[in-house]
Structures are given as C-alpha cells and as structure tokens.
Design an enzyme around this catalytic site. Structure first.
Site, PDB file in Angstrom:
ATOM      1  N   TYR A   1       0.839  -1.200   0.000  1.00 56.46           N
ATOM      2  CA  TYR A   1       0.000   0.000   0.000  1.00 56.46           C
ATOM      3  C   TYR A   1       0.877   1.254   0.000  1.00 56.46           C
ATOM      4  CZ  TYR A   1      -3.343   3.498   1.659  1.00 56.46           C
ATOM      5  OH  TYR A   1      -4.103   4.629   1.799  1.00 56.46           O
TER       6      TYR A   1
ATOM      7  N   GLU B   1     -11.497   5.749   5.112  1.00 52.94           N
ATOM      8  CA  GLU B   1     -10.892   6.532   6.202  1.00 52.94           C
ATOM      9  C   GLU B   1     -11.880   6.680   7.357  1.00 52.94           C
ATOM     10  OE1 GLU B   1      -7.798   7.240   6.552  1.00 52.94           O
ATOM     11  OE2 GLU B   1      -7.051   6.986   4.520  1.00 52.94           O
TER      12      GLU B   1
ATOM     13  N   TRP C   1      -5.169   0.952  10.550  1.00 55.43           N
ATOM     14  CA  TRP C   1      -5.370   0.972   9.110  1.00 55.43           C
ATOM     15  C   TRP C   1      -5.227  -0.429   8.496  1.00 55.43           C
ATOM     16  CZ3 TRP C   1      -7.949   3.304   5.691  1.00 55.43           C
ATOM     17  CH2 TRP C   1      -7.634   3.213   4.338  1.00 55.43           C
TER      18      TRP C   1
END
Length: 181
Positions: free
Chosen positions: A19, A41, A49
């Site tokens: 990522y 988000e 995350w």
C-alpha cells in the site's frame, strides 16, 4: 548494499508495504474513487489501518465498488445486509455515514473529487521523521468543515488529513523515502 528508506509505519506487514509503495500519497481523482477513500478513512476511525486494508476487497464488494449512485440508493434492507457482513467493519454509525455521504456527494455541483482537491497542499514541507507529520492541518480542518457543511459524517480534521495523505493532496512520505515522488 543500499538500504531502502521507507516511512516507518509501512514496514511491519507486506500489505502495508505494498500500500505504501504503490498507493499511499499518489494522486487519486474521480468521484467514486475519492468516495471510496473517504469511506474507508471513516471506517478506519478508532481502528488500525491494517484492519481496513485486510477488509478492503470485502468493502468494495459490499458497497458495490463504491459507486456513489448505487450506495446513495441504499435502503434499510441494504444497511441490514451490511450489518450482517462479517467481511467488513460492522459499525452502524459508520455504515449510516457511508450511505449519507454518498447521498451528500450526489448533491455536490462540482463533484466530490473537485471539492476535495481544492484543499491540496502541493508545497507541503518535506518531513524528516514520522514525528514531524501532523495529525491535521489548517487545510484538513477547512476540508472537514466544508464536508460537514455539505452533509458528510465521520470527516473530522484528522480523518480529512488522513484522506489528504492517502490520495496525494499532501506528500507526507518522509525525506529519502523510496515512495517519495
């Protein structure tokens, strides 16, 4: 041997590494693509995350590829389907926010992507260390305020700044990072 420098958060898991190296901080345009990032988000709020990254394909499937028009048309039956989906984060407030945000995005004359990109910080300073990276900026505060005014939920200044980092409105790859462009 040359040491490859990366942002410290990206080194603990291959998913993070991929990522970081191929997505984070790279420009993302298009209403559905930006809506996906806004939604993810928001779902990340209060979680790591990596949790969202691990469930991202499930989110894409569950939310019809984050097509704004499709999600905006969701009914209570769709919300119940999402609440029963163990492949995503099952938080009623966040699911409701995703639907409300899709509906709000449809009402934006300029579109979501154009609205968000007004807050880009192309001249953001080069951060030497992770400790130099703020959790919000004046622009993320202004973006969060405008999104809320337009009917968006789960878009506070910190979430707005994480969005800005993720889609390239700021470049917070640390100095020397292999992914810094």
């Amino acid at each position: 041997m040359v040491e490859i420098v990366r942002c410290a958060w990206a080194t603990s898991d291959q998913l993070y590494l991929d990522y970081h190296d191929h997505e984070w901080g790279r420009p993302v345009h298009g209403d559905d693509k930006v809506y996906e990032r806004v939604t993810l988000e928001a779902f990340q709020s209060g979680l790591a995350w990596i949790t969202i990254l691990r469930k991202r394909e499930n989110f894409r499937r569950a939310f019809d590829g984050f097509a704004i028009e499709k999600v905006a048309a969701y009914t209570e039956k769709d919300v119940e389907r999402l609440m029963a989906d163990a492949g995503i984060v099952r938080n009623r407030a966040k699911i409701d926010a995703a639907v409300a945000n899709a509906r709000a995005a449809l009402e934006l004359p300029e579109g979501l992507s154009a609205l968000v990109w007004k807050y880009a910080e192309p001249d953001s300073p080069v951060r030497k260390t992770m400790a130099d990276i703020p959790s919000s900026t004046l622009n993320s505060q202004a973006l969060a305020k405008e999104l809320k005014k337009k009917g968006f939920r789960f878009v506070g200044p910190t979430t707005a700044y994480a969005l800005m980092q993720a889609i390239g409105l700021v470049n917070d790859h640390i100095e020397g990072c292999v992914a810094r462009t």
